[in-house]
Design an enzyme around this catalytic site. Structure first.
Site, PDB file in Angstrom:
ATOM      1  N   ASP A  43     -14.651  19.990  66.079  1.00  0.00           N
ATOM      2  CA  ASP A  43     -13.107  19.069  66.412  1.00  0.00           C
ATOM      3  C   ASP A  43     -12.691  19.562  64.718  1.00  0.00           C
ATOM      4  O   ASP A  43     -13.086  19.604  64.095  1.00  0.00           O
ATOM      5  CB  ASP A  43     -13.661  17.765  65.609  1.00  0.00           C
ATOM      6  CG  ASP A  43     -12.602  16.665  65.663  1.00  0.00           C
ATOM      7  OD1 ASP A  43     -11.279  17.021  65.152  1.00  0.00           O
ATOM      8  OD2 ASP A  43     -12.577  15.748  66.133  1.00  0.00           O
ATOM      9  N   ASP A  84      -2.996  19.306  71.492  1.00  0.00           N
ATOM     10  CA  ASP A  84      -1.881  18.271  72.669  1.00  0.00           C
ATOM     11  C   ASP A  84      -1.609  16.997  72.254  1.00  0.00           C
ATOM     12  O   ASP A  84      -1.951  16.444  70.913  1.00  0.00           O
ATOM     13  CB  ASP A  84      -3.876  18.224  72.898  1.00  0.00           C
ATOM     14  CG  ASP A  84      -4.016  19.059  73.729  1.00  0.00           C
ATOM     15  OD1 ASP A  84      -3.494  19.672  74.198  1.00  0.00           O
ATOM     16  OD2 ASP A  84      -5.558  18.941  73.268  1.00  0.00           O
ATOM     17  N   THR A 113       2.841  31.975  72.562  1.00  0.00           N
ATOM     18  CA  THR A 113       1.198  32.194  73.090  1.00  0.00           C
ATOM     19  C   THR A 113       1.637  31.762  74.358  1.00  0.00           C
ATOM     20  O   THR A 113       1.830  31.163  75.454  1.00  0.00           O
ATOM     21  CB  THR A 113       1.197  30.935  72.599  1.00  0.00           C
ATOM     22  OG1 THR A 113       1.352  29.552  72.782  1.00  0.00           O
ATOM     23  CG2 THR A 113       1.368  31.224  70.818  1.00  0.00           C
ATOM     24  N   TYR A 125       0.275  28.635  75.864  1.00  0.00           N
ATOM     25  CA  TYR A 125       0.972  27.675  76.105  1.00  0.00           C
ATOM     26  C   TYR A 125       2.301  27.460  76.152  1.00  0.00           C
ATOM     27  O   TYR A 125       3.541  27.040  76.476  1.00  0.00           O
ATOM     28  CB  TYR A 125       0.365  26.440  75.291  1.00  0.00           C
ATOM     29  CG  TYR A 125      -0.627  25.031  76.350  1.00  0.00           C
ATOM     30  CD1 TYR A 125      -2.149  26.193  76.160  1.00  0.00           C
ATOM     31  CD2 TYR A 125      -0.136  24.838  76.653  1.00  0.00           C
ATOM     32  CE1 TYR A 125      -2.770  25.721  76.511  1.00  0.00           C
ATOM     33  CE2 TYR A 125      -1.876  23.823  77.532  1.00  0.00           C
ATOM     34  CZ  TYR A 125      -3.101  24.316  77.522  1.00  0.00           C
ATOM     35  OH  TYR A 125      -3.752  23.894  78.167  1.00  0.00           O
TER      36      TYR A 125
END
Ligand SMILES: C[S@@+](CC[C@H](N)C(=O)[O-])C[C@H]1O[C@@H](n2cnc3c(N)ncnc32)[C@H](O)[C@@H]1O
Length: 228
Positions: free
Chosen positions: A109, A131, A205, A207
């Site tokens: 994380d 996200d 990228t 995404y």
């Protein structure tokens, strides 16, 4: 963030690893992995002493962008932070293909890593298409928050850059609101007309491409940290 527990939301296990991914993780990861932990300092200058300046990418996905940057600047050190092992295997594949010597990886994380990095230890931080956590009750999971921005600021050198992109307008507004409360950060359009114009110093990228295909407009938020 005083009391922080590791918490990775969303998918934990993706598809089973392929043979080549397992090989990369077994053979290459041990020499490339850095370990962050609470109360432990992870100093890029000490761990990667032969490099001139350091860049962190948070949530590097398959690692293509990080590897591209590392190939452009071989004397600069790069650290990628990504909790999902399939993405890490992707980065290791890119490192092997391009024979990169200047990349290290933290499998965790990012909030743990942010707390471990020393003050003014980084020149650039990329957070590309994090996200978005659409639901209001999940907003606290966003990687950009009032708490993480304090660490992001602390670990950046003066003159360093925080480079963020998102194609979720609500998250772009959220990022700009948080940054507007930090006078040390100045939005740097770098000659662009607006934040909607894509900078040309990094490749699209994975995404980002999905968003382009779906007709979403991305915001590219580049902030420079000012001195006193
Ligand atoms: C939407 S993807 C974007 C990937 C890549 N940057 C791109 O643009 O293609 C978000 C990435 O952030 C990673 N991520 C999610 N939570 C994280 C966390 N707490 N710390 C670091 N990375 C995280 C995910 O595993 C995923 O790879």
């Amino acid at each position: 963030m005083t009391q922080l527990h590791r918490k990775i939301w969303g998918r934990k296990i993706a598809r089973p690893l392929k043979i080549n991914q397992k090989r990369l993780l077994e053979e290459d990861l041990p020499r490339l992995q850095l370990h962050a932990d609470f109360g432990k300092s992870l100093n890029p200058q000490e761990l990667m002493p032969d490099f001139n300046g350091y860049t962190l990418e948070i949530g590097f996905g398959g690692g293509e962008h990080l590897a591209w940057q590392a190939q452009q600047s071989p004397i600069h050190g790069f650290i990628g932070c990504e909790p999902f092992i399939t993405g890490v295997a992707g980065l290791l594949g890119c490192i092997e293909d391009a024979e990169l010597e200047n990349v290290r990886v933290v499998i965790d994380d990012a909030r743990v890593l942010l707390q471990s990095l020393p003050d003014a230890s980084l020149d650039r931080i990329f957070i590309l298409f994090p996200d978005p956590w659409h639901k209001k009750r999940h907003h606290k999971r966003r990687i950009i928050s009032d708490e993480t921005i304090a660490d992001l600021s602390r670990i950046l050198k003066i003159g360093g850059e925080l480079i963020m992109a998102t194609d979720i307008q609500d998250y772009a507004n959220w990022m700009q609101d948080i940054l507007s409360k930090r006078p040390e950060f100045l939005l740097n359009l770098q000659g662009r007309e607006s934040v909607y114009q894509r900078p040309d110093h990094w490749p699209i990228t994975r995404y980002e491409q999905k968003g382009i295909n779906a007709g979403r407009q991305a915001s590219y938020l580049v902030y420079r940290k000012q001195g006193n």
